[in-house]
Design a protein around this motif. Sequence first.
Motif, PDB file in Angstrom:
ATOM      1  N   PRO A  83       0.846  -1.206   0.000  1.00  0.00           N
ATOM      2  CA  PRO A  83       0.000   0.000   0.000  1.00  0.00           C
ATOM      3  C   PRO A  83       0.876   1.249   0.000  1.00  0.00           C
ATOM      4  O   PRO A  83       1.921   1.300   0.621  1.00  0.00           O
ATOM      5  N   ARG A  84       0.419   2.270  -0.709  1.00  0.00           N
ATOM      6  CA  ARG A  84       1.147   3.537  -0.801  1.00  0.00           C
ATOM      7  C   ARG A  84       0.629   4.489   0.256  1.00  0.00           C
ATOM      8  O   ARG A  84      -0.535   4.514   0.596  1.00  0.00           O
ATOM      9  N   HIS A  85       1.562   5.312   0.672  1.00  0.00           N
ATOM     10  CA  HIS A  85       1.205   6.316   1.662  1.00  0.00           C
ATOM     11  C   HIS A  85       0.357   7.389   1.003  1.00  0.00           C
ATOM     12  O   HIS A  85       0.751   7.979   0.010  1.00  0.00           O
ATOM     13  N   GLY A  86      -0.779   7.653   1.492  1.00  0.00           N
ATOM     14  CA  GLY A  86      -1.617   8.740   1.000  1.00  0.00           C
ATOM     15  C   GLY A  86      -2.579   8.375  -0.095  1.00  0.00           C
ATOM     16  O   GLY A  86      -3.184   9.250  -0.687  1.00  0.00           O
ATOM     17  N   GLY A  87      -2.718   7.144  -0.473  1.00  0.00           N
ATOM     18  CA  GLY A  87      -3.719   6.826  -1.482  1.00  0.00           C
ATOM     19  C   GLY A  87      -3.238   5.850  -2.518  1.00  0.00           C
ATOM     20  O   GLY A  87      -2.258   5.152  -2.363  1.00  0.00           O
ATOM     21  N   ASN A  88      -3.981   5.818  -3.642  1.00  0.00           N
ATOM     22  CA  ASN A  88      -3.729   4.827  -4.670  1.00  0.00           C
ATOM     23  C   ASN A  88      -2.813   5.314  -5.785  1.00  0.00           C
ATOM     24  O   ASN A  88      -2.466   4.557  -6.668  1.00  0.00           O
ATOM     25  N   GLY A  89      -2.419   6.592  -5.822  1.00  0.00           N
ATOM     26  CA  GLY A  89      -1.591   7.135  -6.908  1.00  0.00           C
ATOM     27  C   GLY A  89      -0.148   6.683  -6.793  1.00  0.00           C
ATOM     28  O   GLY A  89       0.246   6.040  -5.835  1.00  0.00           O
ATOM     29  N   PRO A  90       0.655   6.999  -7.785  1.00  0.00           N
ATOM     30  CA  PRO A  90       2.072   6.626  -7.742  1.00  0.00           C
ATOM     31  C   PRO A  90       2.789   7.370  -6.613  1.00  0.00           C
ATOM     32  O   PRO A  90       2.447   8.492  -6.279  1.00  0.00           O
ATOM     33  N   SER A  91       3.788   6.732  -6.053  1.00  0.00           N
ATOM     34  CA  SER A  91       4.475   7.338  -4.922  1.00  0.00           C
ATOM     35  C   SER A  91       5.319   8.514  -5.376  1.00  0.00           C
ATOM     36  O   SER A  91       5.792   8.568  -6.505  1.00  0.00           O
ATOM     37  N   GLY A  92       5.509   9.448  -4.479  1.00  0.00           N
ATOM     38  CA  GLY A  92       6.322  10.635  -4.774  1.00  0.00           C
ATOM     39  C   GLY A  92       7.762  10.274  -5.064  1.00  0.00           C
ATOM     40  O   GLY A  92       8.413  10.893  -5.901  1.00  0.00           O
ATOM     41  N   TYR A  93       8.268   9.244  -4.378  1.00  0.00           N
ATOM     42  CA  TYR A  93       9.642   8.810  -4.615  1.00  0.00           C
ATOM     43  C   TYR A  93       9.802   8.260  -6.030  1.00  0.00           C
ATOM     44  O   TYR A  93      10.806   8.491  -6.694  1.00  0.00           O
ATOM     45  N   ARG A  94       8.797   7.533  -6.467  1.00  0.00           N
ATOM     46  CA  ARG A  94       8.863   6.963  -7.806  1.00  0.00           C
ATOM     47  C   ARG A  94       8.814   8.066  -8.860  1.00  0.00           C
ATOM     48  O   ARG A  94       9.569   8.036  -9.839  1.00  0.00           O
ATOM     49  N   ILE A 153      14.227  12.627 -12.181  1.00  0.00           N
ATOM     50  CA  ILE A 153      15.681  12.754 -12.091  1.00  0.00           C
ATOM     51  C   ILE A 153      16.351  11.919 -13.187  1.00  0.00           C
ATOM     52  O   ILE A 153      17.285  12.367 -13.839  1.00  0.00           O
ATOM     53  N   GLY A 154      15.858  10.721 -13.391  1.00  0.00           N
ATOM     54  CA  GLY A 154      16.409   9.875 -14.449  1.00  0.00           C
ATOM     55  C   GLY A 154      16.251  10.499 -15.825  1.00  0.00           C
ATOM     56  O   GLY A 154      17.154  10.441 -16.659  1.00  0.00           O
ATOM     57  N   THR A 155      15.103  11.123 -16.066  1.00  0.00           N
ATOM     58  CA  THR A 155      14.862  11.783 -17.342  1.00  0.00           C
ATOM     59  C   THR A 155      15.802  12.963 -17.533  1.00  0.00           C
ATOM     60  O   THR A 155      16.352  13.159 -18.611  1.00  0.00           O
ATOM     61  N   VAL A 156      15.996  13.750 -16.487  1.00  0.00           N
ATOM     62  CA  VAL A 156      16.894  14.901 -16.562  1.00  0.00           C
ATOM     63  C   VAL A 156      18.331  14.430 -16.830  1.00  0.00           C
ATOM     64  O   VAL A 156      19.032  14.993 -17.666  1.00  0.00           O
ATOM     65  N   ILE A 157      18.761  13.398 -16.153  1.00  0.00           N
ATOM     66  CA  ILE A 157      20.115  12.879 -16.358  1.00  0.00           C
ATOM     67  C   ILE A 157      20.275  12.356 -17.780  1.00  0.00           C
ATOM     68  O   ILE A 157      21.280  12.615 -18.439  1.00  0.00           O
ATOM     69  N   ALA A 158      19.273  11.630 -18.268  1.00  0.00           N
ATOM     70  CA  ALA A 158      19.337  11.109 -19.634  1.00  0.00           C
ATOM     71  C   ALA A 158      19.407  12.250 -20.648  1.00  0.00           C
ATOM     72  O   ALA A 158      20.183  12.203 -21.604  1.00  0.00           O
ATOM     73  N   ALA A 159      18.612  13.297 -20.447  1.00  0.00           N
ATOM     74  CA  ALA A 159      18.634  14.446 -21.353  1.00  0.00           C
ATOM     75  C   ALA A 159      19.990  15.134 -21.309  1.00  0.00           C
ATOM     76  O   ALA A 159      20.528  15.535 -22.348  1.00  0.00           O
ATOM     77  N   ALA A 160      20.555  15.280 -20.114  1.00  0.00           N
ATOM     78  CA  ALA A 160      21.869  15.917 -19.986  1.00  0.00           C
ATOM     79  C   ALA A 160      22.940  15.104 -20.704  1.00  0.00           C
ATOM     80  O   ALA A 160      23.814  15.656 -21.371  1.00  0.00           O
ATOM     81  N   LEU A 161      22.882  13.784 -20.590  1.00  0.00           N
ATOM     82  CA  LEU A 161      23.853  12.935 -21.275  1.00  0.00           C
ATOM     83  C   LEU A 161      23.719  13.053 -22.787  1.00  0.00           C
ATOM     84  O   LEU A 161      24.716  13.067 -23.511  1.00  0.00           O
ATOM     85  N   ILE A 162      22.504  13.154 -23.269  1.00  0.00           N
ATOM     86  CA  ILE A 162      22.284  13.306 -24.705  1.00  0.00           C
ATOM     87  C   ILE A 162      22.854  14.627 -25.190  1.00  0.00           C
ATOM     88  O   ILE A 162      23.522  14.695 -26.219  1.00  0.00           O
ATOM     89  N   VAL A 163      22.617  15.702 -24.437  1.00  0.00           N
ATOM     90  CA  VAL A 163      23.148  17.014 -24.813  1.00  0.00           C
ATOM     91  C   VAL A 163      24.669  16.988 -24.801  1.00  0.00           C
ATOM     92  O   VAL A 163      25.324  17.485 -25.719  1.00  0.00           O
ATOM     93  N   LEU A 164      25.272  16.411 -23.759  1.00  0.00           N
ATOM     94  CA  LEU A 164      26.730  16.334 -23.693  1.00  0.00           C
ATOM     95  C   LEU A 164      27.293  15.519 -24.844  1.00  0.00           C
ATOM     96  O   LEU A 164      28.324  15.865 -25.420  1.00  0.00           O
ATOM     97  N   ALA A 165      26.634  14.437 -25.199  1.00  0.00           N
ATOM     98  CA  ALA A 165      27.098  13.624 -26.319  1.00  0.00           C
ATOM     99  C   ALA A 165      27.005  14.406 -27.625  1.00  0.00           C
ATOM    100  O   ALA A 165      27.921  14.360 -28.453  1.00  0.00           O
TER     101      ALA A 165
END
Length: 176
Positions: free
Chosen positions: A28-39, A45-57
């Motif tokens: 069960p998730r804290h606060g309801g049925n929606g996706p967790s804030g950590y997720r 964060i993963g998307t931002v890192i991936a975008a940064a790597l693409i720009v650097l490349a």
Amino acid sequence: MSTQFDTQHTHTDDTHAYGQPTASRRAPRHGGNGPSGYRIAAIVIGTVIAAALIVLAAVGLTHITSTSTPAPAASTSVPAANPAQPTSPAQNVNPAQPTTPAVTPSASVKKLQQELGQLNYYEGPVDGLMGPQTVAAIRDLQRQAGLPQTGTMNAATQKALDNYLAHGNNQMGGNS
């Protein structure tokens, strides 16, 4: 997510016949049925890192391409203008990256800088490059010799420089 039906065992709770919880059941998730804030944060964060790597490349590839491209040979003839074709290879280069020819040090300019330095006209680095300090030193020499102050070496300026090197001038004592 696939739904599997167990035809041998019918259970009203979410456990197997052996008392183990089913794999499809989530904590069960804290606060309801929606996706967790950590997720969500991890995905962002993963998307931002991936975008940064693409720009650097992309920047790295652009830099490698621009530095590995040989400089076009100088041409003395002017080709006829044709709007369908570029007139020089430099026009194919990315306009965001200006192309400047590499300046190579000159032994004659290096010698000139040393000689102007001996006479206290030049105090910059002896690097063989005709920069603003070298041009200013030539103008000072020309002014001192009563020549037109063009900042370029010519026969009269060279003669004055040779004369001052051989006989000295009042610049050598630090007087202006």
